[in-house]
Design a protein around this motif. Structure first.
Motif, PDB file in Angstrom:
ATOM      1  N   ALA A 156       0.839  -1.202   0.000  1.00 52.08           N
ATOM      2  CA  ALA A 156       0.000   0.000   0.000  1.00 52.08           C
ATOM      3  C   ALA A 156       0.873   1.251   0.000  1.00 52.08           C
ATOM      4  CB  ALA A 156      -0.927  -0.003   1.208  1.00 52.08           C
ATOM      5  N   CYS A 157       1.985   1.195   0.717  1.00 52.84           N
ATOM      6  CA  CYS A 157       2.920   2.319   0.750  1.00 52.84           C
ATOM      7  C   CYS A 157       3.501   2.565  -0.645  1.00 52.84           C
ATOM      8  CB  CYS A 157       4.030   2.063   1.761  1.00 52.84           C
ATOM      9  SG  CYS A 157       5.230   3.391   1.886  1.00 52.84           S
ATOM     10  N   GLU A 158       3.885   1.484  -1.327  1.00 58.73           N
ATOM     11  CA  GLU A 158       4.434   1.622  -2.678  1.00 58.73           C
ATOM     12  C   GLU A 158       3.395   2.172  -3.649  1.00 58.73           C
ATOM     13  OE1 GLU A 158       6.218  -1.989  -4.107  1.00 58.73           O
ATOM     14  OE2 GLU A 158       7.466  -2.188  -2.311  1.00 58.73           O
ATOM     15  N   ALA A 159       2.142   1.771  -3.467  1.00 56.32           N
ATOM     16  CA  ALA A 159       1.086   2.199  -4.378  1.00 56.32           C
ATOM     17  C   ALA A 159       0.626   3.633  -4.112  1.00 56.32           C
ATOM     18  CB  ALA A 159      -0.108   1.257  -4.273  1.00 56.32           C
ATOM     19  N   SER A 160       0.923   4.140  -2.932  1.00 57.11           N
ATOM     20  CA  SER A 160       0.489   5.511  -2.623  1.00 57.11           C
ATOM     21  C   SER A 160       1.335   6.505  -3.405  1.00 57.11           C
ATOM     22  CB  SER A 160       0.605   5.775  -1.120  1.00 57.11           C
ATOM     23  OG  SER A 160       1.950   5.868  -0.741  1.00 57.11           O
ATOM     24  N   SER A 161       0.827   7.688  -3.545  1.00 59.99           N
ATOM     25  CA  SER A 161       1.539   8.713  -4.313  1.00 59.99           C
ATOM     26  C   SER A 161       2.324   9.656  -3.411  1.00 59.99           C
ATOM     27  CB  SER A 161       0.541   9.500  -5.150  1.00 59.99           C
ATOM     28  OG  SER A 161      -0.405  10.111  -4.295  1.00 59.99           O
ATOM     29  N   VAL A 162       2.609   9.216  -2.187  1.00 61.87           N
ATOM     30  CA  VAL A 162       3.328  10.062  -1.239  1.00 61.87           C
ATOM     31  C   VAL A 162       4.601   9.346  -0.785  1.00 61.87           C
ATOM     32  CG1 VAL A 162       1.241  11.233  -0.431  1.00 61.87           C
ATOM     33  CG2 VAL A 162       2.010   9.169   0.733  1.00 61.87           C
ATOM     34  N   SER A 163       5.482  10.087  -0.131  1.00 62.83           N
ATOM     35  CA  SER A 163       6.716   9.482   0.386  1.00 62.83           C
ATOM     36  C   SER A 163       6.378   8.490   1.488  1.00 62.83           C
ATOM     37  CB  SER A 163       7.642  10.566   0.931  1.00 62.83           C
ATOM     38  OG  SER A 163       7.100  11.110   2.121  1.00 62.83           O
ATOM     39  N   SER A 164       7.306   7.587   1.758  1.00 68.02           N
ATOM     40  CA  SER A 164       7.041   6.572   2.791  1.00 68.02           C
ATOM     41  C   SER A 164       6.889   7.228   4.168  1.00 68.02           C
ATOM     42  CB  SER A 164       8.130   5.508   2.815  1.00 68.02           C
ATOM     43  OG  SER A 164       9.381   6.085   3.099  1.00 68.02           O
ATOM     44  N   ALA A 165       7.625   8.287   4.445  1.00 64.12           N
ATOM     45  CA  ALA A 165       7.490   8.982   5.730  1.00 64.12           C
ATOM     46  C   ALA A 165       6.089   9.566   5.875  1.00 64.12           C
ATOM     47  CB  ALA A 165       8.541  10.075   5.854  1.00 64.12           C
ATOM     48  N   THR A 166       5.594  10.193   4.826  1.00 59.48           N
ATOM     49  CA  THR A 166       4.244  10.754   4.850  1.00 59.48           C
ATOM     50  C   THR A 166       3.208   9.649   4.968  1.00 59.48           C
ATOM     51  OG1 THR A 166       4.953  12.635   3.520  1.00 59.48           O
ATOM     52  CG2 THR A 166       2.591  12.179   3.576  1.00 59.48           C
ATOM     53  N   PHE A 167       3.406   8.553   4.244  1.00 59.32           N
ATOM     54  CA  PHE A 167       2.470   7.432   4.299  1.00 59.32           C
ATOM     55  C   PHE A 167       2.353   6.887   5.721  1.00 59.32           C
ATOM     56  CE2 PHE A 167       1.661   2.876   4.314  1.00 59.32           C
ATOM     57  CZ  PHE A 167       0.480   2.793   3.585  1.00 59.32           C
ATOM     58  N   TYR A 168       3.488   6.632   6.368  1.00 55.81           N
ATOM     59  CA  TYR A 168       3.460   6.052   7.706  1.00 55.81           C
ATOM     60  C   TYR A 168       2.971   7.053   8.754  1.00 55.81           C
ATOM     61  CZ  TYR A 168       5.348   1.716   6.029  1.00 55.81           C
ATOM     62  OH  TYR A 168       5.489   0.525   5.372  1.00 55.81           O
ATOM     63  N   ARG A 169       3.191   8.336   8.543  1.00 61.36           N
ATOM     64  CA  ARG A 169       2.625   9.346   9.441  1.00 61.36           C
ATOM     65  C   ARG A 169       1.110   9.343   9.317  1.00 61.36           C
ATOM     66  NH1 ARG A 169       0.810  13.950   8.225  1.00 61.36           N
ATOM     67  NH2 ARG A 169       1.990  14.198   6.322  1.00 61.36           N
ATOM     68  N   ARG A 170       0.612   9.270   8.081  1.00 60.75           N
ATOM     69  CA  ARG A 170      -0.840   9.205   7.870  1.00 60.75           C
ATOM     70  C   ARG A 170      -1.424   7.911   8.416  1.00 60.75           C
ATOM     71  NH1 ARG A 170      -1.301  11.682   1.709  1.00 60.75           N
ATOM     72  NH2 ARG A 170      -0.709  13.801   2.294  1.00 60.75           N
ATOM     73  N   LEU A 171      -0.669   6.816   8.316  1.00 65.65           N
ATOM     74  CA  LEU A 171      -1.126   5.538   8.867  1.00 65.65           C
ATOM     75  C   LEU A 171      -1.260   5.634  10.381  1.00 65.65           C
ATOM     76  CD1 LEU A 171      -1.851   2.568   8.369  1.00 65.65           C
ATOM     77  CD2 LEU A 171       0.576   2.036   8.577  1.00 65.65           C
ATOM     78  N   THR A 172      -0.306   6.291  11.019  1.00 65.32           N
ATOM     79  CA  THR A 172      -0.377   6.491  12.471  1.00 65.32           C
ATOM     80  C   THR A 172      -1.596   7.331  12.835  1.00 65.32           C
ATOM     81  OG1 THR A 172       2.016   6.326  12.639  1.00 65.32           O
ATOM     82  CG2 THR A 172       0.878   7.380  14.474  1.00 65.32           C
ATOM     83  N   ASP A 173      -1.877   8.369  12.063  1.00 60.98           N
ATOM     84  CA  ASP A 173      -3.065   9.189  12.294  1.00 60.98           C
ATOM     85  C   ASP A 173      -4.341   8.358  12.130  1.00 60.98           C
ATOM     86  OD1 ASP A 173      -1.449  11.380  12.712  1.00 60.98           O
ATOM     87  OD2 ASP A 173      -1.765  12.228  10.708  1.00 60.98           O
ATOM     88  N   LEU A 174      -4.366   7.491  11.130  1.00 58.90           N
ATOM     89  CA  LEU A 174      -5.531   6.630  10.904  1.00 58.90           C
ATOM     90  C   LEU A 174      -5.715   5.663  12.066  1.00 58.90           C
ATOM     91  CD1 LEU A 174      -7.831   5.641   9.056  1.00 58.90           C
ATOM     92  CD2 LEU A 174      -6.166   4.126   7.972  1.00 58.90           C
ATOM     93  N   LYS A 175      -4.620   5.099  12.555  1.00 62.12           N
ATOM     94  CA  LYS A 175      -4.700   4.190  13.697  1.00 62.12           C
ATOM     95  C   LYS A 175      -5.270   4.906  14.912  1.00 62.12           C
ATOM     96  CE  LYS A 175      -0.686   1.411  12.416  1.00 62.12           C
ATOM     97  NZ  LYS A 175       0.681   1.056  12.824  1.00 62.12           N
ATOM     98  N   MET A 176      -4.810   6.121  15.149  1.00 61.12           N
ATOM     99  CA  MET A 176      -5.313   6.888  16.286  1.00 61.12           C
ATOM    100  C   MET A 176      -6.796   7.173  16.121  1.00 61.12           C
ATOM    101  SD  MET A 176      -3.934  10.438  17.806  1.00 61.12           S
ATOM    102  CE  MET A 176      -4.748  11.252  19.146  1.00 61.12           C
ATOM    103  N   HIS A 177      -7.193   7.512  14.910  1.00 60.75           N
ATOM    104  CA  HIS A 177      -8.605   7.777  14.643  1.00 60.75           C
ATOM    105  C   HIS A 177      -9.448   6.543  14.966  1.00 60.75           C
ATOM    106  CE1 HIS A 177     -12.110   9.494  12.625  1.00 60.75           C
ATOM    107  NE2 HIS A 177     -12.262   8.313  12.051  1.00 60.75           N
ATOM    108  N   LEU A 178      -9.016   5.389  14.518  1.00 57.41           N
ATOM    109  CA  LEU A 178      -9.767   4.160  14.778  1.00 57.41           C
ATOM    110  C   LEU A 178      -9.755   3.798  16.254  1.00 57.41           C
ATOM    111  CD1 LEU A 178      -8.708   2.072  11.659  1.00 57.41           C
ATOM    112  CD2 LEU A 178     -10.940   3.110  12.095  1.00 57.41           C
ATOM    113  N   ARG A 179      -8.643   4.048  16.925  1.00 55.68           N
ATOM    114  CA  ARG A 179      -8.576   3.775  18.365  1.00 55.68           C
ATOM    115  C   ARG A 179      -9.601   4.620  19.120  1.00 55.68           C
ATOM    116  NH1 ARG A 179      -2.080   3.903  19.442  1.00 55.68           N
ATOM    117  NH2 ARG A 179      -1.617   1.858  18.611  1.00 55.68           N
ATOM    118  N   MET A 180      -9.781   5.847  18.662  1.00 61.48           N
ATOM    119  CA  MET A 180     -10.732   6.726  19.348  1.00 61.48           C
ATOM    120  C   MET A 180     -12.161   6.197  19.254  1.00 61.48           C
ATOM    121  SD  MET A 180      -8.935   8.917  20.840  1.00 61.48           S
ATOM    122  CE  MET A 180     -10.293   9.840  21.492  1.00 61.48           C
ATOM    123  N   PHE A 181     -12.425   5.339  18.288  1.00 64.38           N
ATOM    124  CA  PHE A 181     -13.741   4.743  18.146  1.00 64.38           C
ATOM    125  C   PHE A 181     -13.773   3.325  18.729  1.00 64.38           C
ATOM    126  CE2 PHE A 181     -13.904   8.171  15.148  1.00 64.38           C
ATOM    127  CZ  PHE A 181     -15.183   8.660  15.319  1.00 64.38           C
TER     128      PHE A 181
END
Length: 187
Positions: A156-181
């Motif tokens: 998924a990281c390779e398929a994204s159009s962003v750098s790997s650092a940005t991808f994993y930062r966004r993934l961390t944000d997504l994880k936090m969002h899901l944790r909040m629910f």
């Protein structure tokens, strides 16, 4: 030193607005929202002496301070929930990997307090997931779809159009969002 009425009004407004914003964005319960509101207001009033009207407006000062304090509150809340759901002691197990790394596997997504064991739990989990998805911004929704499509994080990281650092930062944000629910990935 007496409290400036402009600062006092700004503190009340900033605490209320930030608590409302965080509650709607992350789906906080009423109790968590009230705790956040009280914590923000107390912190803003305790720091009133640090405000210098010559350096900026009271609204800017209280707004920035409430933003930082709210993010600290959410971090502590997430950390506490993580400990309750994944650990038996006060500290995470050193050898354990992050259970949310399995997020890309849709069969691995479970409610926070354990595995889905019956239709009633599955119904509530589906409702919680729908609610979490409805509260996602476009960036989070696109990342979630990308993870579902590729079924593993590196591809998924390779398929994204962003750098790997940005991808994993966004993934961390997504994880936090899901944790909040109350949603976690199975280990």
């Amino acid at each position: 030193m007496p409290l400036d009425s402009t600062y006092f009004k700004s503190a009340i407004n900033a605490a209320a607005a930030r608590a409302y914003q965080m509650a709607t964005r992350f789906g906080l319960s009423h109790a968590d929202r009230e705790d956040l509101h009280q914590e923000l207001l107390l912190d803003l009033l305790e720091r009133a002496e640090q405000f210098d009207p010559d350096k900026g407006s009271a609204g800017t000062f209280t707004g920035m301070l409430s933003k930082h304090r709210a993010s600290e509150f959410l971090y502590r809340l997430t950390k506490d929930r993580w400990r309750l759901s994944f650990c038996s002691g006060n500290e995470p197990d050193e050898g354990a990997t992050d259970p949310l790394d399995a997020l890309a596997d849709t069969d691995a997504v479970l409610p926070q307090w354990g595995e889905v064991t019956n239709g009633f739990d599955e119904l509530h989990f589906a409702r919680d997931l729908d609610h979490a998805l409805s509260r996602m911004d476009d960036e989070q929704r696109a990342l979630f779809s990308l993870l579902l499509e590729h079924q593993d994080t590196p591809s998924a990281c390779e398929a994204s159009s962003v750098s790997s650092a940005t991808f994993y930062r966004r993934l961390t944000d997504l994880k936090m969002h899901l944790r909040m629910f109350g949603i976690k990935a199975a280990a």
